[in-house]
Motif scaffolding. Structure first.
Motif, PDB file in Angstrom:
ATOM      1  N   GLY A 258       0.820  -1.207   0.000  1.00 24.03           N
ATOM      2  CA  GLY A 258       0.000   0.000   0.000  1.00 24.03           C
ATOM      3  C   GLY A 258       0.855   1.259   0.000  1.00 24.03           C
ATOM      4  O   GLY A 258       2.078   1.226   0.138  1.00 24.03           O
ATOM      5  N   GLU A 259       0.198   2.349  -0.166  1.00 24.23           N
ATOM      6  CA  GLU A 259       0.913   3.628  -0.239  1.00 24.23           C
ATOM      7  C   GLU A 259       1.034   4.249   1.150  1.00 24.23           C
ATOM      8  O   GLU A 259       0.310   3.891   2.084  1.00 24.23           O
ATOM      9  CB  GLU A 259       0.185   4.588  -1.183  1.00 24.23           C
ATOM     10  CG  GLU A 259      -1.231   4.913  -0.736  1.00 24.23           C
ATOM     11  CD  GLU A 259      -1.966   5.775  -1.740  1.00 24.23           C
ATOM     12  OE1 GLU A 259      -3.018   6.304  -1.367  1.00 24.23           O
ATOM     13  OE2 GLU A 259      -1.492   5.929  -2.888  1.00 24.23           O
ATOM     14  N   SER A 260       1.977   5.187   1.241  1.00 23.30           N
ATOM     15  CA  SER A 260       2.218   5.875   2.512  1.00 23.30           C
ATOM     16  C   SER A 260       1.150   6.923   2.761  1.00 23.30           C
ATOM     17  O   SER A 260       0.327   7.217   1.882  1.00 23.30           O
ATOM     18  CB  SER A 260       3.601   6.531   2.497  1.00 23.30           C
ATOM     19  OG  SER A 260       3.617   7.579   1.537  1.00 23.30           O
ATOM     20  N   ARG A 261       1.180   7.486   3.965  1.00 26.08           N
ATOM     21  CA  ARG A 261       0.294   8.601   4.250  1.00 26.08           C
ATOM     22  C   ARG A 261       0.740   9.817   3.426  1.00 26.08           C
ATOM     23  O   ARG A 261       1.937   9.974   3.130  1.00 26.08           O
ATOM     24  CB  ARG A 261       0.339   8.945   5.733  1.00 26.08           C
ATOM     25  CG  ARG A 261      -0.318   7.897   6.627  1.00 26.08           C
ATOM     26  CD  ARG A 261      -0.338   8.353   8.069  1.00 26.08           C
ATOM     27  NE  ARG A 261       1.020   8.574   8.564  1.00 26.08           N
ATOM     28  CZ  ARG A 261       1.281   9.099   9.771  1.00 26.08           C
ATOM     29  NH1 ARG A 261       0.280   9.448  10.560  1.00 26.08           N
ATOM     30  NH2 ARG A 261       2.533   9.266  10.157  1.00 26.08           N
ATOM     31  N   PRO A 262      -0.159  10.703   3.057  1.00 25.52           N
ATOM     32  CA  PRO A 262       0.234  11.849   2.233  1.00 25.52           C
ATOM     33  C   PRO A 262       1.078  12.861   3.017  1.00 25.52           C
ATOM     34  O   PRO A 262       0.934  13.003   4.232  1.00 25.52           O
ATOM     35  CB  PRO A 262      -1.105  12.456   1.814  1.00 25.52           C
ATOM     36  CG  PRO A 262      -2.057  12.055   2.891  1.00 25.52           C
ATOM     37  CD  PRO A 262      -1.607  10.685   3.352  1.00 25.52           C
ATOM     38  N   THR A 263       1.957  13.519   2.320  1.00 19.34           N
ATOM     39  CA  THR A 263       2.746  14.624   2.886  1.00 19.34           C
ATOM     40  C   THR A 263       2.589  15.823   1.973  1.00 19.34           C
ATOM     41  O   THR A 263       2.492  15.680   0.746  1.00 19.34           O
ATOM     42  CB  THR A 263       4.230  14.241   3.021  1.00 19.34           C
ATOM     43  OG1 THR A 263       4.927  15.323   3.620  1.00 19.34           O
ATOM     44  CG2 THR A 263       4.858  13.938   1.681  1.00 19.34           C
ATOM     45  N   ARG A 264       2.527  16.998   2.572  1.00 21.19           N
ATOM     46  CA  ARG A 264       2.291  18.227   1.823  1.00 21.19           C
ATOM     47  C   ARG A 264       3.598  19.021   1.685  1.00 21.19           C
ATOM     48  O   ARG A 264       4.355  19.163   2.653  1.00 21.19           O
ATOM     49  CB  ARG A 264       1.242  19.095   2.512  1.00 21.19           C
ATOM     50  CG  ARG A 264       0.895  20.385   1.736  1.00 21.19           C
ATOM     51  CD  ARG A 264      -0.178  21.182   2.457  1.00 21.19           C
ATOM     52  NE  ARG A 264      -1.413  20.420   2.525  1.00 21.19           N
ATOM     53  CZ  ARG A 264      -2.324  20.388   1.558  1.00 21.19           C
ATOM     54  NH1 ARG A 264      -2.123  21.078   0.439  1.00 21.19           N
ATOM     55  NH2 ARG A 264      -3.438  19.686   1.701  1.00 21.19           N
TER      56      ARG A 264
END
Length: 416
Positions: free
Chosen positions: A40-46
């Motif tokens: 799965g993908e990581s948590r989003p970062t801005r």
């Protein structure tokens, strides 16, 4: 990523953006995978773009202020996010007594001698830090310690040189202190010997030392307010006589030396004092050692103001002149023990000139006892003139009264 110039991916999966711009703004997710798939993908970062700090108000390069007074040095900066302003004294140990007001200005109140030196203003936010510096000169104090003391061992002697510290706003003199180091001293302590240094010199030759004996050397600065701290102590061992035979020196030859005076001496007023410029001597049969600057005030006697101007210089700044005075300057060149005739004389009037405080002020032209005698003599002559005038007025009034009385008396008549 190949369509975005300057973007790349490292083997560890990190994204490298060479130049941050609006293309880099947004949300990013990382998806790891291998031959079995992905978890799965990581948590989003801005990614946000922020501005580094930039100074909107910079302090001046130098500040001069009397000890005990208040000195406020401004410093301001902007950025995104807004930066934090901090002040620190370069080379200081421990917490400084300085304060920072609501405008991020450095407040030194009361100003003390220990606050003399270089101060740095630093603006910091999450992006970067920027720094600017200024020099604070505290006037009206004793001298600061000299620096870079070096000792050159010679035959039964040693040549001591140093760099002067700040003079506190007054003319300063130096003295060299030294003492031998012996393994078994005759007393519990050993005495130090002091030697005065000629005015304007930054080195001194100490002679008549014992060979193969360690000596300690230190330099002390003094002005009219007192003595500064001693410099660092330097240990050195003078050389003894060589064991080899020295061949006799060849007979001295007569050398005719030609040394003409400096040319085209001019004076210009600047914000820091009077700037003197000149051209080197037209004729010099030997290497030029340097120049000496002489001055006199209000047609008085000539005084040596500076005797150690390097021979490569063609200008010198004279600060600390007295307001509403008339000065004359001239220059002489010297090569070894040879001195040229004086250059042309330039006149400088400080009437209406704004005189700024200086690192080194001019020495007083008259000693205080002589000046007190001159003032006392003038006062005595003034009192004598006043009494003489009053006595003359009284005598004239009495004479006029006798004349009027004679005219008013009736004439005497004699009868036969």
């Amino acid at each position: 990523l190949s369509q975005l110039p300057g973007w790349s991916v490292h083997p560890d999966g990190s994204i490298v953006i060479a130049t941050g711009n609006d293309d880099a703004l947004g949300l990013y997710r990382c998806t790891p995978y291998n031959s079995y798939g992905t978890a799965g993908e990581s948590r989003p970062t801005r990614v946000l773009l922020k501005d580094p700090p930039a100074f909107t108000v910079r302090p001046k390069e130098e500040y001069f202020q009397e000890v005990g007074r208040e000195l406020v040095i401004p410093c301001a900066a902007h950025g995104d996010p807004p930066p934090t302003i901090t002040w620190v004294k370069v080379g200081s140990v421990g917490k400084s007594s300085a304060q920072v007001d609501g405008n991020s200005s450095l407040v030194l109140h009361p100003l003390i001698k220990e606050q003399h030196g270089v101060w740095e203003c630093t603006a910091t936010n999450q992006v970067a830090s920027v720094t600017t510096a200024t020099s604070v000169h505290v006037l009206g104090t004793s001298p600061h310690a000299v620096t870079n003391v070096s000792v050159l061992p010679l035959l039964l002697a040693a040549n001591i040189s140093w760099e002067p510290g700040f003079d506190g706003g007054y003319f300063q003199r130096f003295s060299v202190w030294y003492t031998p180091l012996v393994r078994y001293p005759p007393r519990a302590h050993h005495d130090w010997v002091s030697l005065s240094v000629p005015v304007g010199a930054q080195h001194l030759l100490v002679e008549n030392l014992q060979p193969d004996t360690s000596y300690q050397f230190s330099v002390l600065a003094q002005n009219k307010l007192g003595s500064g701290p001693f410099s660092q102590i330097v240990t050195s061992v003078p050389r003894g006589f060589p064991v080899t035979t020295v061949p006799p020196e060849p007979p001295a030859m007569t050398v005719h030396v030609f040394l003409s005076p400096p040319r085209a001496l001019t004076a210009n007023e600047t914000m820091r004092g009077v700037l003197l410029r000149w051209d080197p001597p037209a004729r010099a049969s030997v290497a030029l050692s340097g120049y000496a600057l002489e001055l006199r005030q209000d047609k008085g006697g000539w005084e040596v103001l500076e005797r150690s101007i390097p021979g490569t210089d063609t200008q010198v700044l004279v600060p600390g002149l007295i307001k509403d005075a008339f000065y004359e300057f001239r220059l002489v060149a010297f090569a070894g023990s040879y001195i040229s005739d004086p250059s042309n004389t330039v006149n400088v009037s400080t009437a209406g000139m704004e005189v700024y405080p200086s690192r080194t002020q001019l020495p007083e032209l008259l000693p205080q006892p002589v000046l007190a005698g001159v003032i006392g003599g003038i006062c005595f002559l003034s009192v004598a003139v006043i009494f003489s005038t009053m006595a003359a007025c009284i005598m004239n009034r009495r004479r006029a009264a006798r004349v009027r009385k004679r005219r008013q008396d009736p004439p005497l008549v004699f009868s036969p």
